[in-house]
Design a protein around this motif. Structure first.
Motif, short mmCIF file in Angstrom:
data_model
loop_
_atom_site.label_atom_id
_atom_site.label_comp_id
_atom_site.label_asym_id
_atom_site.label_seq_id
_atom_site.Cartn_x
_atom_site.Cartn_y
_atom_site.Cartn_z
N GLY A 131 -1.01 82.82 55.66
CA GLY A 131 -1.53 82.83 54.30
C GLY A 131 -1.56 81.49 53.61
O GLY A 131 -1.92 81.41 52.43
N ILE A 132 -1.18 80.42 54.30
CA ILE A 132 -1.16 79.09 53.69
C ILE A 132 -2.03 78.14 54.50
O ILE A 132 -1.92 78.08 55.73
N ASP A 133 -2.90 77.43 53.81
CA ASP A 133 -3.79 76.47 54.46
C ASP A 133 -2.95 75.36 55.11
O ASP A 133 -2.14 74.72 54.43
N PRO A 134 -3.13 75.10 56.41
CA PRO A 134 -2.36 74.04 57.07
C PRO A 134 -2.63 72.65 56.51
O PRO A 134 -1.87 71.72 56.77
N SER A 135 -3.72 72.49 55.76
CA SER A 135 -3.96 71.21 55.11
C SER A 135 -3.12 71.06 53.84
O SER A 135 -3.15 70.01 53.19
N ASP A 136 -2.33 72.09 53.53
CA ASP A 136 -1.40 72.03 52.39
C ASP A 136 0.04 71.98 52.88
O ASP A 136 0.81 71.09 52.52
N LYS A 137 0.42 72.94 53.74
CA LYS A 137 1.79 73.01 54.23
C LYS A 137 1.83 73.41 55.69
O LYS A 137 0.96 74.13 56.19
N LEU A 138 2.88 72.97 56.36
CA LEU A 138 3.23 73.40 57.71
C LEU A 138 4.72 73.72 57.72
O LEU A 138 5.42 73.48 56.72
N ALA A 139 5.19 74.22 58.84
CA ALA A 139 6.62 74.47 59.00
C ALA A 139 7.11 73.78 60.26
O ALA A 139 6.42 73.75 61.28
N VAL A 140 8.31 73.22 60.19
CA VAL A 140 8.95 72.58 61.33
C VAL A 140 10.11 73.46 61.78
O VAL A 140 10.95 73.86 60.97
N LYS A 141 10.16 73.77 63.06
CA LYS A 141 11.24 74.59 63.62
C LYS A 141 12.44 73.70 63.89
O LYS A 141 12.41 72.83 64.76
N VAL A 142 13.50 73.92 63.14
CA VAL A 142 14.69 73.07 63.20
C VAL A 142 15.82 73.81 63.91
O VAL A 142 16.16 74.94 63.54
N ASN A 143 16.39 73.17 64.91
CA ASN A 143 17.51 73.75 65.65
C ASN A 143 18.80 73.42 64.91
O ASN A 143 19.16 72.25 64.75
N LEU A 144 19.52 74.44 64.45
CA LEU A 144 20.75 74.25 63.70
C LEU A 144 21.99 74.23 64.59
O LEU A 144 23.10 73.98 64.11
#
Length: 276
Positions: A62-75
């Motif tokens: 639901g979010i335009d990738p030209s606005d936001k992305l997500a980074v998968k962070v290993n905790l």
């Protein structure tokens, strides 16, 4: 304005870190990953100054990738099996486009072939005293280069520094791990020695409060316009210091290389300053 804060580069844009976390159920698909971590002059897709290599970049439902992305962070710690690791998805927001870089002004880089090539080309133009390993006996890979003119503000030392990877210097440790060998070349002047503006790893680095023990000279010879002194306590190959007038060329090894091979390599250590 210079970019400040954490970022990852995707599709030619900085995506800046935020405090927003994305639920795993809202993650869509992976479109890339972090390739390098560090502060690079020539920025490329996958570069980040915060996230580790391998961290995935994902679109968000639901979010335009030209606005936001997500980074998968290993905790989890590195010792945890990947299947048992705990992850979170941190949102990154697109900011400005990555600008073009004037490569004629870069005077320091390491581990990026494009940047290092630009730096050594610049040094050849401004350092008339430059020597490099060039020839059939030493097809060494240049992995780092830097230059600071005498009197340059904030310079830790003055001169030219070059880092090479000699393939024959690679060695294995007792645990079987393969270690890359390196040759470090540091060119500096008598003035740099007098003012204490020497690289920290120099044989002559030190002062009255932190004196350096200099091993004895075990050999001297002349080659390619330089008078060489080999300093060492018997271990191979020693530290090689060439001199021409008030210029010094100090060469140190990390890895395995015989003194015979080191001396042979110096036949390919030739003047290149002034090349265009």
């Amino acid at each position: 304005m210079p970019i400040t804060g954490g970022y990852v580069i995707y599709n030619g844009y900085y995506y800046m870190t935020t405090d927003e976390l994305i639920e795993a159920s809202h993650i869509d698909k992976q479109i890339g990953q972090v390739e390098r971590t560090g502060e690079w002059v020539i920025k490329k897709d996958g570069d980040s100054n915060e996230f580790v290599p391998g961290a995935g970049l994902y679109t968000i439902q639901g979010i335009d990738p030209s606005d936001k992305l997500a980074v998968k962070v290993n905790l989890s710690s590195r010792q945890v099996d990947p299947k048992d690791a705990v992850y979170e998805y941190q949102a990154v927001k697109r900011a400005e486009a990555v600008g073009q870089v004037d490569t004629t002004r870069i005077l320091a880089s390491k581990n990026d072939p494009e940047e290092v090539a630009a730096v050594i080309a610049n040094i050849r133009k401004i350092d008339p005293h430059l020597y490099e390993f060039q020839g059939p006996r030493t097809k060494y890979k240049l992995t780092g280069a830097s230059y600071a003119d005498e009197g340059a503000p904030d310079a830790a030392w003055y001169g030219t520094g070059l880092t090479y990877e000699p393939p024959e210097a690679v060695y294995r440790e007792s645990d079987g791990q393969t270690i890359q060998g390196f040759l470090f070349v540091e060119e500096y002047s008598e003035k740099s020695k007098e003012e204490g503006k020497l690289p920290g790893g120099s044989l002559f680095y030190g002062d009255a409060h932190n004196p350096t023990r200099i091993p004895g000279v075990r050999e001297e010879f002349d080659l390619n316009g330089l008078h060489w002194k080999v300093y060492g306590d018997g271990s191979e190959p020693g530290v090689y210091v060439g001199q021409q007038g008030n210029r010094y060329y100090e060469i140190k090894l990390q890895g395995k290389l015989s003194g015979k091979r080191m001396k042979e390599s110096l036949r390919d250590f030739v003047p290149t300053g002034g090349k265009k």
